[in-house]
Design a protein around this motif. Sequence first.
Motif, PDB file in Angstrom:
ATOM      1  N   MET A 249       1.113  91.542  31.119  1.00  0.00           N
ATOM      2  CA  MET A 249       1.912  91.492  32.340  1.00  0.00           C
ATOM      3  C   MET A 249       1.024  91.449  33.585  1.00  0.00           C
ATOM      4  O   MET A 249       1.370  90.805  34.573  1.00  0.00           O
ATOM      5  CB  MET A 249       2.848  92.714  32.403  1.00  0.00           C
ATOM      6  CG  MET A 249       3.682  92.914  31.145  1.00  0.00           C
ATOM      7  SD  MET A 249       4.640  91.417  30.717  1.00  0.00           S
ATOM      8  CE  MET A 249       5.229  91.854  29.093  1.00  0.00           C
ATOM      9  N   ARG A 250      -0.120  92.108  33.504  1.00  0.00           N
ATOM     10  CA  ARG A 250      -1.010  92.170  34.667  1.00  0.00           C
ATOM     11  C   ARG A 250      -1.797  90.880  34.854  1.00  0.00           C
ATOM     12  O   ARG A 250      -1.783  90.266  35.920  1.00  0.00           O
ATOM     13  CB  ARG A 250      -1.996  93.338  34.501  1.00  0.00           C
ATOM     14  CG  ARG A 250      -1.402  94.718  34.546  1.00  0.00           C
ATOM     15  CD  ARG A 250      -2.476  95.736  34.218  1.00  0.00           C
ATOM     16  NE  ARG A 250      -1.991  97.106  34.256  1.00  0.00           N
ATOM     17  CZ  ARG A 250      -2.352  98.048  33.396  1.00  0.00           C
ATOM     18  NH1 ARG A 250      -3.207  97.749  32.424  1.00  0.00           N
ATOM     19  NH2 ARG A 250      -1.891  99.266  33.516  1.00  0.00           N
ATOM     20  N   THR A 251      -2.520  90.485  33.812  1.00  0.00           N
ATOM     21  CA  THR A 251      -3.440  89.347  33.928  1.00  0.00           C
ATOM     22  C   THR A 251      -3.029  88.135  33.108  1.00  0.00           C
ATOM     23  O   THR A 251      -3.399  87.009  33.436  1.00  0.00           O
ATOM     24  CB  THR A 251      -4.856  89.772  33.504  1.00  0.00           C
ATOM     25  OG1 THR A 251      -4.817  90.214  32.126  1.00  0.00           O
ATOM     26  CG2 THR A 251      -5.365  90.914  34.382  1.00  0.00           C
ATOM     27  N   GLY A 252      -2.276  88.354  32.020  1.00  0.00           N
ATOM     28  CA  GLY A 252      -1.880  87.238  31.163  1.00  0.00           C
ATOM     29  C   GLY A 252      -0.977  86.250  31.874  1.00  0.00           C
ATOM     30  O   GLY A 252      -0.979  85.055  31.555  1.00  0.00           O
ATOM     31  N   ALA A 253      -0.199  86.751  32.852  1.00  0.00           N
ATOM     32  CA  ALA A 253       0.713  85.864  33.578  1.00  0.00           C
ATOM     33  C   ALA A 253      -0.025  84.781  34.350  1.00  0.00           C
ATOM     34  O   ALA A 253       0.540  83.702  34.613  1.00  0.00           O
ATOM     35  CB  ALA A 253       1.583  86.685  34.523  1.00  0.00           C
ATOM     36  N   ALA A 260       0.775  88.337  39.449  1.00  0.00           N
ATOM     37  CA  ALA A 260       1.454  89.601  39.181  1.00  0.00           C
ATOM     38  C   ALA A 260       0.967  90.675  40.143  1.00  0.00           C
ATOM     39  O   ALA A 260      -0.222  90.735  40.478  1.00  0.00           O
ATOM     40  CB  ALA A 260       1.205  90.035  37.741  1.00  0.00           C
ATOM     41  N   LYS A 261       1.881  91.506  40.602  1.00  0.00           N
ATOM     42  CA  LYS A 261       1.524  92.603  41.505  1.00  0.00           C
ATOM     43  C   LYS A 261       2.154  93.888  40.986  1.00  0.00           C
ATOM     44  O   LYS A 261       3.381  93.980  40.837  1.00  0.00           O
ATOM     45  CB  LYS A 261       2.026  92.304  42.917  1.00  0.00           C
ATOM     46  CG  LYS A 261       1.699  93.401  43.926  1.00  0.00           C
ATOM     47  CD  LYS A 261       2.250  93.052  45.304  1.00  0.00           C
ATOM     48  CE  LYS A 261       1.954  94.159  46.302  1.00  0.00           C
ATOM     49  NZ  LYS A 261       2.509  93.858  47.645  1.00  0.00           N
ATOM     50  N   LEU A 333       5.757  98.839  36.475  1.00  0.00           N
ATOM     51  CA  LEU A 333       6.494  97.640  36.869  1.00  0.00           C
ATOM     52  C   LEU A 333       5.616  96.700  37.660  1.00  0.00           C
ATOM     53  O   LEU A 333       4.691  97.119  38.369  1.00  0.00           O
ATOM     54  CB  LEU A 333       7.748  98.016  37.658  1.00  0.00           C
ATOM     55  CG  LEU A 333       7.615  98.744  39.006  1.00  0.00           C
ATOM     56  CD1 LEU A 333       8.938  98.641  39.779  1.00  0.00           C
ATOM     57  CD2 LEU A 333       7.254 100.221  38.831  1.00  0.00           C
ATOM     58  N   TRP A 334       5.921  95.385  37.537  1.00  0.00           N
ATOM     59  CA  TRP A 334       5.149  94.335  38.198  1.00  0.00           C
ATOM     60  C   TRP A 334       6.107  93.297  38.768  1.00  0.00           C
ATOM     61  O   TRP A 334       7.063  92.885  38.095  1.00  0.00           O
ATOM     62  CB  TRP A 334       4.204  93.648  37.199  1.00  0.00           C
ATOM     63  CG  TRP A 334       3.305  94.598  36.478  1.00  0.00           C
ATOM     64  CD1 TRP A 334       2.022  94.946  36.811  1.00  0.00           C
ATOM     65  CD2 TRP A 334       3.589  95.297  35.264  1.00  0.00           C
ATOM     66  NE1 TRP A 334       1.501  95.821  35.898  1.00  0.00           N
ATOM     67  CE2 TRP A 334       2.449  96.076  34.936  1.00  0.00           C
ATOM     68  CE3 TRP A 334       4.713  95.370  34.414  1.00  0.00           C
ATOM     69  CZ2 TRP A 334       2.382  96.873  33.806  1.00  0.00           C
ATOM     70  CZ3 TRP A 334       4.660  96.198  33.308  1.00  0.00           C
ATOM     71  CH2 TRP A 334       3.511  96.948  32.999  1.00  0.00           C
TER      72      TRP A 334
END
Length: 339
Positions: A249-253, A260-261, A333-334
């Motif tokens: 969710m953080r970096t794969g997106a 992602a934030k 959450l992101w």
Amino acid sequence: TMANASFFRFPQDTKNHGSIQGAENLRKNLRIIPYQFNLSAVWYTRHPLDRKEVFPMPSRSREAAASTKKKHRPSPLLWLLLVLVVAVGGYRLFTGYFPFQPRQSLDGQTISRETLSQLRELAKDETQAKYILKNLEDYPSGLLSLLARNTETLDFVAGYPQHKNDAPADTVGEVTKGEFPLLMQWDMRWGYATYGDGLMALNGCGPTALSMVICGLTGDNTITPYTVAQYADSQGYYVDGVGTSWDLMRTGAEHFGLTAKELPLDEGVITRALKNGQPIICSVGPGDFTTSGHFIVLVGIEDGQIRVNDPNRHSTSSQLWDYDTLAGQINNLWSYSLS
């Protein structure tokens, strides 16, 4: 008429033998008693000295009848055994297996009593569930547990034997940019495919949540949940026995053109992001959506409440949620936007 005189033994009156008194004594002391066996009667007399052993016929007949009836009365244990056999046989006929028989799934796992109990309840109303219950060995234990927890998956689980080898779909169907499609991780189009150490239907909430976000922001309908799952598997974003790492969710997106934030758990921050068209993926713990860990997507604000896309249930996705209800279940959450 006496056919055989040998059946009789006349008592001897030595004192008055041959006299009139002797004949009278003989008449008084003569007893003729019937005994029945083999459907014939034998008559004989007893010596007066043996009279204490002679019982009146009516009393003896009642005792004999009662004794015979008692001897041939079926034991209560036999009746109980008969009822048990009938009950077990009927249960076998209805469910397809014996109630005391351990049940195993396709992967050799013993199915829990709780899961079996829930499946039996479902089978009372659903023909597909009754078929599944009779053929448990054709289904993985994880899918049986999924069905027991979530009856929305009935069609999907029932279709496993016929569709488990189907190739995953290439698209999620028609999408509109700016709108976030509701996708299920147990969708037949990709739910039978493998992700990590299990099936997409069981492990794929993370890739499915991210797929909804990607499709909605980019308008690209080819980024299916399975497409995201394949990427996550190849990059080590799936942890065996745990599930999808937060790093997806953080970096794969970024691999799919998104930024992602990570957000603080704050109602104002969440509301602003959603009003700006930025969907939010939440990692949630036990509560309304899961008993362990799960990913959901917050996709908008309606009437001051939050619209949720839950990749595991239509029922939770069809209602609006208060912030306070969600906040106690959110672990992280992101928010997402195009790069």
